[in-house]
Design an enzyme around this catalytic site. Structure first.
Site, PDB file in Angstrom:
ATOM      1  N   GLY A 150       0.824  -1.203   0.000  1.00  0.00           N
ATOM      2  CA  GLY A 150       0.000   0.000   0.000  1.00  0.00           C
ATOM      3  C   GLY A 150       0.856   1.250   0.000  1.00  0.00           C
ATOM      4  O   GLY A 150       1.881   1.321   0.705  1.00  0.00           O
ATOM      5  N   ASP A 193       0.352   4.121   1.308  1.00  0.00           N
ATOM      6  CA  ASP A 193       0.447   4.750   2.626  1.00  0.00           C
ATOM      7  C   ASP A 193       1.513   4.095   3.483  1.00  0.00           C
ATOM      8  O   ASP A 193       2.247   4.767   4.221  1.00  0.00           O
ATOM      9  CB  ASP A 193      -0.904   4.723   3.331  1.00  0.00           C
ATOM     10  CG  ASP A 193      -1.523   3.330   3.417  1.00  0.00           C
ATOM     11  OD1 ASP A 193      -1.098   2.423   2.675  1.00  0.00           O
ATOM     12  OD2 ASP A 193      -2.458   3.145   4.227  1.00  0.00           O
ATOM     13  N   ARG A 194       1.662   2.788   3.371  1.00  0.00           N
ATOM     14  CA  ARG A 194       2.644   2.071   4.178  1.00  0.00           C
ATOM     15  C   ARG A 194       4.065   2.384   3.709  1.00  0.00           C
ATOM     16  O   ARG A 194       4.985   2.540   4.525  1.00  0.00           O
ATOM     17  CB  ARG A 194       2.361   0.568   4.132  1.00  0.00           C
ATOM     18  CG  ARG A 194       0.966   0.224   4.648  1.00  0.00           C
ATOM     19  CD  ARG A 194       0.610  -1.231   4.458  1.00  0.00           C
ATOM     20  NE  ARG A 194       1.325  -2.086   5.408  1.00  0.00           N
ATOM     21  CZ  ARG A 194       1.212  -3.413   5.415  1.00  0.00           C
ATOM     22  NH1 ARG A 194       0.433  -4.010   4.513  1.00  0.00           N
ATOM     23  NH2 ARG A 194       1.861  -4.122   6.302  1.00  0.00           N
TER      24      ARG A 194
END
EC number: 2.7.1.33
Length: 259
Positions: free
Chosen positions: A108, A110-111
């Site tokens: 992801g 965001d990660r």
């Protein structure tokens, strides 16, 4: 000024940065059907309240884990700010870190952005715990490489499943239980104890296992909406950083500008 946009599964967060300083931060519920025009009507009013004109925004970067939301955010950037947005993980805003997992493309955005910010702000091996729709545990080694992690149901998801699949259990607010023990005397207390302290036990147990697997000391950085609440109830976090994702996007934007 930079407009950083983080589109998550639950909310889209807009942050306005002037250099390193965050001048404003706003969130709206994620809806892939929301058009660029609808975003603009909402966002332009908020910028005006802060005394910011659209033409003062000269850089935009977007991170999204909701692919269907990207197009309309790009329309917002181009039509209302006259800016071609950077997309985190792509082109000039490539992550630039080693993603050492079986399927790097599945990570992801965001990660990855959290990993970049955490490594920039902290030394050594790191564990980033992000309280979002899901709660994620991400491992970053001392060189800044992403080594893998864990995905667990978010606390609100767990509570929704509990309430939604039972006939008599009421909806409760998420807070630190007021009882001193873990044996509840009524239904609401028993639910809150189970959800809250159960979650703390899960986090403490998983972090202990991760640290044992790393085999070296590792700092734990917490971010996301519930990080502050849990920080009051456990000592497993070395730092709480509500702006970790935004800081990571700012780092990517700064790198892109310098290329």
């Amino acid at each position: 000024m930079l407009l950083a946009i983080d589109a998550g599964n639950t909310n889209v967060v807009f942050a306005l940065l002037d250099g390193q300083a965050i001048r404003g931060r706003w969130r709206i519920a994620t809806d892939p059907r929301r058009t660029g025009d609808e975003y603009a009507v909402w966002l332009m009013q908020l910028l005006a309240i802060r005394g910011v004109r659209a033409e003062e925004v000269d850089q935009i970067i977007i991170s999204t884990v909701v692919p269907r939301a990207l197009h309309n955010l790009e329309i917002l950037s181009r039509h209302y700010f006259n800016v071609e947005p950077l997309i985190a993980g792509q082109g000039a805003a490539a992550f630039g870190i080693d993603i050492d997992v079986d399927e790097p493309r599945s990570l992801g955005t965001d990660r990855a952005v959290n990993a970049i910010a955490a490594h920039a702000k902290h030394s050594g091996d790191l564990i980033v715990v992000d309280f979002g729709t899901a709660t994620t545990f991400d491992v970053i080694d001392f060189n800044g490489a992403y080594k893998g992690g864990i995905i667990a149901p978010g606390l609100n998801l767990s509570l929704d499943a509990l309430v939604g699949n039972t006939a008599k259990l009421p909806r409760i607010a998420i807070e630190i239980p007021k009882t001193t023990g873990v044996v509840g005397r009524n239904t609401e207390d028993q639910m809150l104890i189970g959800v809250f302290w159960g979650y703390v036990a899960m986090m403490e147990g998983l972090i202990a296992r991760i640290r044992a697997e790393i085999g070296r000391p590792a700092k734990v950085i917490a971010t996301g909406g519930l990080a502050v609440l849990f920080h009051e109830a456990t000592d497993i976090f070395d730092a709480v950083d509500a702006d970790l994702t935004i800081d990571g996007l700012a780092i990517l934007a700064q790198r892109a500008a310098s290329k």
